[in-house]
Design a protein around this motif. Structure first.
Motif, short mmCIF file in Angstrom:
data_model
loop_
_atom_site.label_atom_id
_atom_site.label_comp_id
_atom_site.label_asym_id
_atom_site.label_seq_id
_atom_site.Cartn_x
_atom_site.Cartn_y
_atom_site.Cartn_z
N LYS A 28 0.84 -1.19 0.00
CA LYS A 28 0.00 0.00 0.00
C LYS A 28 0.88 1.24 0.00
N THR A 68 -5.20 12.55 -3.45
CA THR A 68 -6.35 12.52 -4.36
C THR A 68 -7.13 13.83 -4.34
N HIS A 122 -12.61 2.52 4.63
CA HIS A 122 -11.82 1.41 4.14
C HIS A 122 -12.56 0.72 3.01
N ARG A 123 -11.78 0.23 2.07
CA ARG A 123 -12.35 -0.54 0.98
C ARG A 123 -11.41 -1.69 0.65
N THR A 124 -11.95 -2.76 0.15
CA THR A 124 -11.17 -3.94 -0.21
C THR A 124 -11.05 -4.00 -1.72
N GLU A 125 -9.81 -4.11 -2.19
CA GLU A 125 -9.55 -4.17 -3.63
C GLU A 125 -8.84 -5.46 -3.96
N THR A 126 -9.30 -6.16 -4.96
CA THR A 126 -8.69 -7.41 -5.41
C THR A 126 -7.71 -7.10 -6.54
N VAL A 127 -6.46 -7.50 -6.34
CA VAL A 127 -5.42 -7.26 -7.34
C VAL A 127 -5.23 -8.55 -8.15
N ASN A 128 -5.42 -8.48 -9.42
CA ASN A 128 -5.26 -9.63 -10.31
C ASN A 128 -3.99 -9.43 -11.14
#
Length: 292
Positions: free
Chosen positions: A176, A181, A256-262
């Motif tokens: 992270k 922003t 908070h947010r959850t992000e999936t990294v592919n």
């Protein structure tokens, strides 16, 4: 009860480095023995600290010809002491085979039960190989068991067998970092806004009225006198009072947010394929036995 731990290493130097690490861990040098093959003569030998045994496996030619028989006897004596004279287990042959193929053995005599695990961890940390996995690899190339009459591996054979094919596996590491922003900037300034209000103002004025009269004058009518009448008027008086009618509170809140990294990770696979030999590849030694 004394326990003997044996580590298998790919080279004499690796075994020597393991010996140094064990001594740094407090293991007595007299309890450590390195067994290796002499590079020049192809014989098996032993290095023991503080016992007066000739060192082999390092500089070529360190074992004179008249001492070769004694060197082989010492390593055989080690296996007899470890496993007994008769009915030695198959593992004893695997250890001998490791030395025949250019490897080295390091044995450690441990009297303290609490030190066994420490010695085992030190051996693996110094590069000790898994003898079971190594034997399984040998079997794919035709190894069926230790043959004491088989010639020792040459340097070329050792180099060919030790040729390594790295198995690479990438791992995905997600971290992270904080980025800017944007934000909110709040200003406070004085404004002037025209306003109007209506107010009623009262005025008082003196009035003079003359009216005609025809009557006899009296003594009172002949007296002097004066009357003063004050005139008044109201004027608008302007005053201002400031009052706080609203507050703007500036701050920030987090969410908070959850992000999936592919992504895709790469790796290599090593396949072992058995290649059958031809009759011209077979060599027979003087004893009539087929070498491994």
């Amino acid at each position: 009860m004394t326990q003997t731990l044996v580590g298998v290493f790919d080279s004499f130097q690796q075994a020597q480095n393991a010996k140094i690490r064990l001594e740094a861990e407090g293991i007595a040098p007299a309890d450590i023995t390195v067994h290796a093959r002499d590079a020049a003569s192809g014989t098996l030998g032993t290095t023991e600290t503080g016992v007066g045994t000739t060192a082999v496996g390092g500089t070529p030619g360190t074992v004179p010809a008249h001492e070769q028989e004694g060197v082989v006897g010492r390593i055989e004596h080690f296996f007899k002491r470890l496993f007994g004279d008769d009915d030695q287990p198959e593992e004893a042959g695997h250890y001998r085979e490791a030395v025949r193929r250019g490897g080295a053995l390091l044995s450690v005599d441990v009297d303290d039960e609490s030190s066994v695990e420490k010695v085992r961890e030190t051996l693996y940390a110094a590069g000790a190989v898994d003898i079971n996995s190594r034997v399984a690899a040998w079997r794919t190339a035709g190894y069926t068991g230790y043959d004491r009459n088989a010639p020792a591996y040459t340097d070329e054979q050792i180099a060919a067998e030790r040729k390594a094919f790295p198995v690479v596996e990438e791992s995905l590491e997600v971290g992270k970092r904080e980025v800017n922003t944007g934000g909110v900037r709040v200003y406070s300034r004085v404004t002037a806004t025209p306003v109007s209000e209506t107010v009623d103002l009262r005025e008082e004025h003196a009035t003079i009225e003359r009216r005609a009269a025809d009557r006899p004058a009296t003594a009172a009518d002949l007296k002097e006198g004066s009357v003063e009448i004050r005139e008044t008027s109201e004027q608008a008086v302007v005053g201002k009072t400031a009052r706080v009618v609203e507050e703007v509170v500036v701050g920030k809140e987090s969410s908070h947010r959850t992000e999936t990294v592919n992504d895709t990770v790469r790796g290599t696979e090593v396949q072992v394929e058995r290649v059958e030999g031809t009759p011209t590849d077979t060599r027979i030694d003087e004893a009539g036995k087929k070498p491994v």
